[in-house]
Design an enzyme around this catalytic site. Structure first.
Site, mmCIF file in Angstrom:
data_model
loop_
_atom_site.group_PDB
_atom_site.id
_atom_site.type_symbol
_atom_site.label_atom_id
_atom_site.label_comp_id
_atom_site.label_asym_id
_atom_site.label_seq_id
_atom_site.Cartn_x
_atom_site.Cartn_y
_atom_site.Cartn_z
ATOM 1 N N GLU A 42 6.337 19.179 -0.473
ATOM 2 C CA GLU A 42 6.609 17.843 -0.021
ATOM 3 C C GLU A 42 5.991 17.812 1.297
ATOM 4 O O GLU A 42 6.060 18.466 2.262
ATOM 5 C CB GLU A 42 8.390 17.790 -0.166
ATOM 6 N N ASP A 45 1.064 16.566 1.724
ATOM 7 C CA ASP A 45 -0.548 16.284 1.310
ATOM 8 C C ASP A 45 -1.344 15.546 1.534
ATOM 9 O O ASP A 45 -2.068 16.144 2.404
ATOM 10 C CB ASP A 45 -0.572 15.304 -0.468
ATOM 11 N N GLY A 133 9.924 3.203 -8.908
ATOM 12 C CA GLY A 133 10.607 3.802 -7.250
ATOM 13 C C GLY A 133 12.150 4.759 -7.393
ATOM 14 O O GLY A 133 13.076 4.719 -6.848
ATOM 15 N N GLY A 135 10.412 8.068 -7.657
ATOM 16 C CA GLY A 135 9.903 9.168 -6.707
ATOM 17 C C GLY A 135 9.384 9.642 -8.084
ATOM 18 O O GLY A 135 8.887 11.165 -7.790
ATOM 19 N N SER A 138 5.676 6.437 -10.884
ATOM 20 C CA SER A 138 5.010 4.901 -11.715
ATOM 21 C C SER A 138 4.125 3.956 -11.367
ATOM 22 O O SER A 138 3.320 3.981 -12.234
ATOM 23 C CB SER A 138 6.115 4.207 -12.069
ATOM 24 N N ASP A 184 -0.358 12.053 -6.726
ATOM 25 C CA ASP A 184 0.120 11.310 -7.440
ATOM 26 C C ASP A 184 -0.975 11.400 -8.332
ATOM 27 O O ASP A 184 -1.029 11.424 -9.410
ATOM 28 C CB ASP A 184 0.507 10.309 -7.436
ATOM 29 N N TYR A 235 8.191 6.278 6.513
ATOM 30 C CA TYR A 235 7.244 7.447 6.328
ATOM 31 C C TYR A 235 6.232 7.026 6.949
ATOM 32 O O TYR A 235 5.722 8.751 7.342
ATOM 33 C CB TYR A 235 6.366 6.462 4.290
HETATM 34 P P1 ADP Z 1 7.442 5.422 -7.691
HETATM 35 O O1 ADP Z 1 5.665 5.781 -7.408
HETATM 36 O O2 ADP Z 1 7.906 6.684 -6.979
HETATM 37 O O3 ADP Z 1 8.044 5.135 -8.961
HETATM 38 P P2 ADP Z 1 7.090 2.758 -6.102
HETATM 39 O O4 ADP Z 1 7.723 2.126 -5.624
HETATM 40 O O5 ADP Z 1 5.973 3.673 -5.557
HETATM 41 O O6 ADP Z 1 7.811 4.261 -7.622
HETATM 42 O O7 ADP Z 1 6.234 2.358 -7.081
HETATM 43 C C1 ADP Z 1 6.927 1.283 -8.087
HETATM 44 C C2 ADP Z 1 6.690 -0.464 -8.521
HETATM 45 O O8 ADP Z 1 5.035 -0.095 -8.788
HETATM 46 C C3 ADP Z 1 7.354 -1.563 -8.604
HETATM 47 O O9 ADP Z 1 7.774 -1.909 -7.850
HETATM 48 C C4 ADP Z 1 5.578 -1.857 -9.302
HETATM 49 O O10 ADP Z 1 5.713 -2.623 -8.601
HETATM 50 C C5 ADP Z 1 4.931 -0.881 -9.907
HETATM 51 N N1 ADP Z 1 4.962 -0.667 -11.258
HETATM 52 C C6 ADP Z 1 4.967 0.855 -11.851
HETATM 53 N N2 ADP Z 1 5.434 0.939 -12.763
HETATM 54 C C7 ADP Z 1 5.174 -0.817 -13.568
HETATM 55 C C8 ADP Z 1 4.931 -1.237 -15.202
HETATM 56 N N3 ADP Z 1 4.971 -0.263 -16.211
HETATM 57 N N4 ADP Z 1 5.268 -2.721 -14.737
HETATM 58 C C9 ADP Z 1 4.945 -3.014 -13.634
HETATM 59 N N5 ADP Z 1 4.687 -2.228 -12.590
HETATM 60 C C10 ADP Z 1 4.930 -1.698 -12.332
HETATM 61 MG MG MG Z 2 4.904 5.588 -6.199
#
Ligand code: ADP
Ligand code: MG
Length: 393
Positions: A42, A45, A133, A135, A138, A184, A235
């Site tokens: 962790e 990277d 959001g 971790g 997404s 990622d 970060y």
């Molecule tokens: P993580 O990657 O850990 O989930 P991040 O803050 O890096 O958290 O990314 C989350 C952001 O990615 C969300 O606030 C949104 O803007 C975008 N996002 C992720 N998945 C989707 C989705 N299915 N539809 C729309 N936006 C998304």
């Molecule tokens: Mg992310």
């Protein structure tokens, strides 16, 4: 009980129905890309170290079809974008695509802007089972799914998988404004069923590590559901501190640094904070190498011990844990049959990952629920496949 993750078929049918409702015709392209959990390694990277993620059965899926409108219409069914779940943008010239509002759309626009060639206009619906959001990445799942969608739409495939991952990372940097590492996107592109991915972030070399033979053991993800408090400034501060430490030691990165260099930093009277951050990175890179060795030898006790040491280093030296994550980790470690537990992802919220015997899953979940005042959710981290084009039917 761990949460049952929606199957690909269920997500696909949800997306296809929404597409017909929205656009009055059937989609003819369907793709998906997974979220990930990092087992160990962790904050290594961006220091050119090693990471060991696996791709999850949770996916972001996109269905769509070419249109003749000269603009793209995209809908996300994600709850986090409910108020602004639809947006339009022109694709006639990729150079004119600019980031803007809504923010979530920047991940999609960035991939279109960074794609190998111009793309025709299209309609698309996005559905995801990756918690947003938390971790579990997404954001990379969304980028890599988008890029894969563009490959299917144009018939132009990225030459090398790493080029695809790098283009998606650039989208996150330049369009979403998040200076993320490369882990990622790599795992979302290259995940392999039954395997974790050892990625050397210095030369981008990869090795697929089989973990399907771990039979009696399983990795459990616990989502703290505590708001992500890692501001990009916290970060960046840590990242810059690592870069500064490497510079002071005349090294390209902390990958080139060993414990004896800590003494050199001390002689330079650097702040204690820099010593701690550097120590975490050096030991975490070493732990990741040892963890892979343990996995290959089937030594799960050792792997669990390294996970525990990783968490303690993230808590004490890198200072990216939180009360919620510490509580979840401590509770898990109290159960006989739990071999190791640590925070996963950047920290300050999000998830923990725990290695445990299969026959204590329910006991562990119940114990964590009893000890944690928040509302935790649980997922079994079965190593799944990376991004792919799916049959439309
Ligand atoms: P993580 O990657 O850990 O989930 P991040 O803050 O890096 O958290 O990314 C989350 C952001 O990615 C969300 O606030 C949104 O803007 C975008 N996002 C992720 N998945 C989707 C989705 N299915 N539809 C729309 N936006 C998304
Ligand atoms: Mg992310």
């Amino acid at each position: 009980m761990a949460t049952t993750v929606l199957s690909v078929t269920e997500i696909k049918s949800k997306a296809l129905d929404a597409f017909v409702n929205k656009f009055g015709e059937n989609a003819n392209i369907c793709v998906c890309a997974p979220g990930r959990v990092n087992l160990i390694g962790e904050h290594t990277d961006y220091n050119e170290g090693f990471v060991l993620p696996l791709a999850l059965p949770m996916i972001t899926l996109i269905v769509g079809k070419r249109n003749n409108l000269e603009k793209c219409n995209i809908v996300s069914l994600s709850e986090v974008v409910s108020s602004e779940n639809h947006f339009e943008f022109e694709v006639s010239s990729r150079k004119n695509i600019k980031p803007g509002e809504p923010k979530w759309a920047n991940y999609v626009k960035g991939c279109v802007a960074n794609f190998i060639c111009d793309v025709p206009s299209f309609n698309a619906v996005i559905v995801s089972s990756v918690p947003v959001g938390a971790g579990l990445s997404s954001s990379a799942a969304l980028e890599v799914a988008t890029y894969t969608f563009l490959e299917a739409l144009t018939g132009v495939k990225s030459g090398k998988p790493e080029d695809k991952a790098l283009a998606c990372q650039r989208a996150e940097h330049d369009f979403a404004g998040v200076p993320c590492g490369i882990m990622d996107q790599f795992i979302s592109v290259m995940g392999k069923e039954g395997h974790a991915l050892l990625l050397d972030c210095r030369d981008l070399g990869i090795k697929q590590i089989p973990i399907s033979q771990i039979n009696d053991y399983v990795f459990l993800i616990t989502n703290s559901n505590a708001p992500h408090k890692l501001s990009s400034s916290a970060y960046c501060k840590r990242r810059d501190c690592c870069y500064e430490a490497a510079k002071r030691l005349n090294k390209e990165s902390l990958r080139e640094v060993s414990m004896s260099d800590i003494q050199v930093l001390k002689l330079q009277n650097v702040p204690e904070e820099m010593i701690k951050r550097t120590r975490h990175v050096i030991t975490e890179i070493q732990r990741t190498i040892e963890a892979v060795d343990a996995l290959e030898k089937g030594d799960f006790n050792k792997f669990g011990q390294l996970m525990n040491e990783s968490h303690d280093s993230l808590k004490n030296d890198y200072e990216v844990s939180s009360i919620e994550l510490d509580t979840l980790v401590a509770a898990a470690r109290e159960i006989n049959g739990v071999l190791g537990s640590r925070l996963t992802g950047a920290g300050f919220g999000g998830c923990t990952v725990t290695l445990l015997k299969k026959d204590v899953i329910d006991e562990t979940i119940n114990h964590i629920k009893a000890k944690y005042s928040g509302n935790a959710t649980f997922y079994i981290a079965t190593p799944a496949m990376g991004a792919r084009i799916l049959d439309i039917n």
